[in-house]
Design a protein around this motif. Structure first.
Motif, short mmCIF file in Angstrom:
data_model
loop_
_atom_site.label_atom_id
_atom_site.label_comp_id
_atom_site.label_asym_id
_atom_site.label_seq_id
_atom_site.Cartn_x
_atom_site.Cartn_y
_atom_site.Cartn_z
N SER A 14 0.81 -1.22 0.00
CA SER A 14 0.00 0.00 0.00
C SER A 14 0.84 1.27 0.00
O SER A 14 0.32 2.35 -0.14
CB SER A 14 -0.92 0.00 1.22
OG SER A 14 -0.14 0.01 2.40
N ARG A 15 2.12 1.14 0.16
CA ARG A 15 2.99 2.32 0.19
C ARG A 15 3.20 2.81 -1.24
O ARG A 15 3.87 2.18 -2.03
CB ARG A 15 4.33 1.96 0.81
CG ARG A 15 5.22 3.16 1.02
CD ARG A 15 6.55 2.71 1.53
NE ARG A 15 7.33 2.29 0.36
CZ ARG A 15 8.63 2.31 0.32
NH1 ARG A 15 9.32 2.66 1.36
NH2 ARG A 15 9.28 1.94 -0.76
N GLU A 16 2.61 3.95 -1.55
CA GLU A 16 2.75 4.51 -2.88
C GLU A 16 3.67 5.72 -2.80
O GLU A 16 3.44 6.63 -2.02
CB GLU A 16 1.39 4.92 -3.44
CG GLU A 16 0.49 3.73 -3.63
CD GLU A 16 -0.56 3.99 -4.67
OE1 GLU A 16 -0.40 4.96 -5.43
OE2 GLU A 16 -1.51 3.22 -4.70
N THR A 17 4.70 5.69 -3.61
CA THR A 17 5.63 6.81 -3.64
C THR A 17 5.68 7.35 -5.07
O THR A 17 5.36 6.66 -6.03
CB THR A 17 7.04 6.37 -3.22
OG1 THR A 17 7.47 5.30 -4.07
CG2 THR A 17 7.05 5.89 -1.78
N SER A 18 6.08 8.57 -5.17
CA SER A 18 6.17 9.19 -6.49
C SER A 18 7.42 8.68 -7.22
O SER A 18 8.31 8.07 -6.63
CB SER A 18 6.23 10.70 -6.35
OG SER A 18 7.46 11.08 -5.77
N PHE A 19 7.44 8.96 -8.49
CA PHE A 19 8.58 8.54 -9.31
C PHE A 19 9.86 9.20 -8.82
O PHE A 19 10.91 8.55 -8.73
CB PHE A 19 8.31 8.90 -10.77
CG PHE A 19 9.49 8.68 -11.66
CD1 PHE A 19 9.87 7.40 -12.02
CD2 PHE A 19 10.25 9.75 -12.11
CE1 PHE A 19 10.97 7.19 -12.82
CE2 PHE A 19 11.34 9.55 -12.93
CZ PHE A 19 11.70 8.26 -13.28
N LEU A 20 9.79 10.48 -8.49
CA LEU A 20 10.98 11.19 -8.04
C LEU A 20 11.47 10.66 -6.70
O LEU A 20 12.69 10.56 -6.47
CB LEU A 20 10.71 12.69 -7.95
CG LEU A 20 10.48 13.38 -9.29
CD1 LEU A 20 10.14 14.84 -9.07
CD2 LEU A 20 11.68 13.23 -10.19
N ALA A 21 10.55 10.28 -5.82
CA ALA A 21 10.95 9.71 -4.53
C ALA A 21 11.64 8.36 -4.73
O ALA A 21 12.65 8.07 -4.08
CB ALA A 21 9.74 9.56 -3.62
N GLU A 22 11.11 7.55 -5.64
CA GLU A 22 11.74 6.27 -5.91
C GLU A 22 13.10 6.45 -6.59
O GLU A 22 14.06 5.72 -6.30
CB GLU A 22 10.84 5.42 -6.79
CG GLU A 22 9.65 4.88 -6.05
CD GLU A 22 8.85 3.90 -6.89
OE1 GLU A 22 9.41 3.37 -7.87
OE2 GLU A 22 7.68 3.70 -6.56
#
Length: 64
Positions: A14-22
């Motif tokens: 369920s942990r959704e992160t943005s592309f920049l964060a990844e």
């Protein structure tokens, strides 16, 4: 436990992160700090392209 189950568990987390964060996490974990200038230049180029269709366009063109 099968290897496919691990992949499914990670994919459904369920942990959704943005592309920049990844991307930042990848650079920090893999110590690929040389990617930072490339990402910054690409972001600036994207900003320039997105602003070229607005009322700011005449001011951008006078800079060059």
């Amino acid at each position: 436990m099968k290897m496919g189950n691990d992949f499914e568990h990670i994919a459904r987390s369920s942990r959704e992160t943005s592309f920049l964060a990844e991307l930042w996490a990848l650079m920090r974990h893999q110590r690929k700090y040389w990617l930072v200038p490339i990402v910054v230049v690409l972001l600036m180029l994207g900003l320039l392209v997105s602003l070229s269709g607005t009322a700011v366009a005449p001011f951008i063109y006078t800079l060059f």
